[in-house]
Design an enzyme around this catalytic site. Structure first.
Site, PDB file in Angstrom:
ATOM      1  N   GLU A 133       5.769  -3.500   0.755  1.00  0.00           N
ATOM      2  CA  GLU A 133       5.800  -3.152  -0.667  1.00  0.00           C
ATOM      3  C   GLU A 133       4.999  -1.863  -0.819  1.00  0.00           C
ATOM      4  O   GLU A 133       3.769  -1.880  -0.892  1.00  0.00           O
ATOM      5  CB  GLU A 133       5.198  -4.273  -1.521  1.00  0.00           C
ATOM      6  CG  GLU A 133       5.959  -5.588  -1.466  1.00  0.00           C
ATOM      7  CD  GLU A 133       7.306  -5.546  -2.154  1.00  0.00           C
ATOM      8  OE1 GLU A 133       7.630  -4.514  -2.774  1.00  0.00           O
ATOM      9  OE2 GLU A 133       8.033  -6.548  -2.071  1.00  0.00           O
TER      10      GLU A 133
ATOM     11  N   GLY B 298       0.826  -1.203   0.000  1.00  0.00           N
ATOM     12  CA  GLY B 298       0.000   0.000   0.000  1.00  0.00           C
ATOM     13  C   GLY B 298       0.856   1.246   0.000  1.00  0.00           C
ATOM     14  O   GLY B 298       2.014   1.228  -0.440  1.00  0.00           O
TER      15      GLY B 298
ATOM     16  N   LYS C  17       2.786   6.055   3.548  1.00  0.00           N
ATOM     17  CA  LYS C  17       2.269   6.621   4.793  1.00  0.00           C
ATOM     18  C   LYS C  17       1.679   5.542   5.695  1.00  0.00           C
ATOM     19  O   LYS C  17       2.024   5.451   6.882  1.00  0.00           O
ATOM     20  CB  LYS C  17       1.199   7.676   4.473  1.00  0.00           C
ATOM     21  CG  LYS C  17       0.572   8.313   5.702  1.00  0.00           C
ATOM     22  CD  LYS C  17      -0.513   9.316   5.303  1.00  0.00           C
ATOM     23  CE  LYS C  17      -1.197   9.916   6.535  1.00  0.00           C
ATOM     24  NZ  LYS C  17      -2.275  10.864   6.149  1.00  0.00           N
TER      25      LYS C  17
ATOM     26  N   CYS D 283       2.463   0.094  -8.803  1.00  0.00           N
ATOM     27  CA  CYS D 283       3.596   0.674  -8.069  1.00  0.00           C
ATOM     28  C   CYS D 283       4.820   0.751  -8.973  1.00  0.00           C
ATOM     29  O   CYS D 283       5.739   1.540  -8.720  1.00  0.00           O
ATOM     30  CB  CYS D 283       3.887  -0.125  -6.805  1.00  0.00           C
ATOM     31  SG  CYS D 283       4.057  -1.892  -7.073  1.00  0.00           S
TER      32      CYS D 283
END
Length: 508
Positions: free
Chosen positions: A266, A244, A247, A300
């Site tokens: 990740e 995710g 933060k 990502c």
């Protein structure tokens, strides 16, 4: 409700109905938490409803999973591999339906949806072979009549928290390996893709039941932050794999570390493609298109920064804008579509706000950059000319936005590539060996994935997947990633009658 629509009939083949319990606990389905809707991002209409997990559901599930772990870790590794092989075969049988569900609920185009499910099947095949290769080692002992060796044992339970953009492939990277390593799996799927979580779990559950194994070996929850926090805090879970944002990943890491657990992270990427003056330009342009526009920029490993040598800048940019104009946008389930919607309406709003921020920081929009006025979450992929020093370039805007910038030397390109907080994937296009090996070496790219003449995305499962810096440092899938899912013991056996000490110490 959308579930009644004819094009959704295939969902019944995956065990889904208009209203679905979202927790697989102790071998049965339940859900006493909030009821949420699964939404089609093409039109923001409800597909079906799901009853999420409550904390009581979670606790009941964990108690059963903890008991099942005592049994599962004693099953010989090759037999655990046989169970994973059967899971792979069950996935093969429903590949098309599952791939279609990924496209329907997440929004990626159908070939990508099918490819994502294929990735789990490939991971199952990989894990089956691995189940006979969880090898330790014999280490020479400095003491006579002693043997030193390494043993690898299961951790017990592995928690897996996955994201919406790869709602089942990331589960495969973790669960296939965790299971053959002797661990039970606790999975919390993304809150916005609950139907995929249920359909995948149903397939695994059927295999466990067929083999007279406790269903609690694979425990799954649809739910939000409350369930994720419970997993992070749970001392019964030695390893938590989280995919995710940086933060949230940092919060998970801090929570898990406070109880001396292990984290596999990740997180976000901010990936660059460098095109040198000697590159195969047509190859590079095709690669950039897939890397920047594929999955509507919601990988990502999406290419977010394009670094062009000054001498080819105008030519490459002209070609790239040309191919962007040819991208067909539409329903991801329709043949020929290359660009589906963003996953949520909130993502669409964030994209629009992001474009405003880009303009305020001196970004010049060369192509696209607007939201499409429709009931769905469609946006035009953007190409933006901007300084590499702009603050917005250091962040990850999770959508199809490509920042374009010039460089004059390889060292300058490497410096720009390495200048962001993230360090997941990177690629360079060149034919020169000296450039290639500098890029791969200690003074080259600082990312976990360093490519040459291929895009930043589309990684194979055989290599370890993951990145450095704010990407989290975790490694999943292939290579020796399996070692993270096991407990290493260094064992020394004295088969003699004397007690010599290491380092030649004489203690009386």
């Amino acid at each position: 409700m959308g579930f009644a629509r004819k094009e959704y009939e295939f969902l019944k083949e995956l065990g889904l109905g208009p209203r679905n319990p979202g927790c697989f606990v102790h071998g049965g389905w339940r859900g006493s938490g909030p009821t949420v809707s699964s939404v089609n991002p093409v039109n923001n209409q409800t597909i079906a409803e799901v009853m999420e997990a409550s904390i009581q559901d979670y606790e009941d599930g964990m108690q059963a999973c903890n008991e099942a772990a005592k049994l599962w870790m004693q099953v010989p590794a090759p037999k655990r591999g046989e169970i994973v092989r059967q899971i792979g075969d069950a996935l093969r049988a429903k590949l098309q339906h599952l791939g279609r569900l990924v496209s329907l609920e997440m929004g990626k185009i159908l070939p990508e949806g099918i490819g994502e499910v294929q990735e789990i099947i490939d991971m199952c095949d990989y894990a089956v072979g691995l189940s006979r290769q969880l090898n330790g080692s014999i280490i020479p002992s400095e003491r006579p009549n002693h043997v030193m060796m390494e043993m690898w044992n299961p951790l017990g339970i592995v928690g897996v928290i996955t994201a919406f953009n790869f709602p089942c492939a990331v589960l495969g990277w973790n669960a296939c390996i965790a299971l053959v390593c002797g661990n039970c799996v606790v999975w919390k799927g993304a809150p916005t893709t609950p139907l995929i979580t249920i359909a995948m779990t149903e397939i695994v559950a059927e295999v466990l039941e067929k083999n007279n194994l406790p269903g609690a070996i694979f425990t799954a929850f649809c739910g939000g932050a409350e369930i994720g926090q419970a997993i992070a805090k749970d001392t019964r879970i030695p390893l938590v794999s989280f995919t995710g944002s940086t933060k949230v990943g940092l919060m998970v890491q801090q929570t898990v570390s406070e109880r001396f657990g292990k984290c596999l992270l990740e997180l976000s990427g901010n990936n660059a493609i460098v095109i040198m003056d000697d590159a195969d330009i047509p190859l590079a342009v095709r690669s950039v298109l897939f890397a920047a526009v594929g999955t509507a920029g919601q990988r990502c490993t999406t290419c977010r920064r394009l670094l062009l040598h000054d001498s080819i800048y105008d030519s490459v940019l002209e070609q790239l804008i040309g191919v962007y104009k040819q991208v067909k946008m539409g329903d991801p389930l329709e043949k020929g579509t290359l660009l589906g919607p963003l996953h949520t309406h909130a993502s669409k709003e964030k994209f629009e706000k992001g474009m405003d921020i880009i303009k305020s920081q001196g970004g010049k929009i060369l192509h696209g950059g607007s939201a499409i006025g429709s009931e769905g979450n469609f946006v035009q992929p953007a190409i933006v000319e901007i300084s590499p020093n702009a603050d917005v370039v250091k962040e990850e805007l999770f959508g199809p936005v490509l920042y374009v910038m010039k460089f004059q030397t390889l060292n300058e390109a490497i410096e720009i590539n390495n200048s962001v907080p993230q360090g997941l994937s990177s690629s360079i296009f060149t034919r020169k060996p000296e450039v290639i090996f500098k890029w791969l070496g200690p003074h080259g790219s600082d990312c976990g994935i360093v490519n040459v003449n291929i895009p930043t995305n589309g990684a194979e499962i055989g290599g370890a997947f993951g990145g450095e810096k704010a990407t989290g440092g975790g490694r999943e899938a292939g290579s020796d990633s399996w070692k993270q899912y096991m407990r290493r013991s260094t064992c020394t056996i004295n088969y003699g009658s004397e007690l010599p000490l290491a380092q030649g110490i004489n203690f009386g």
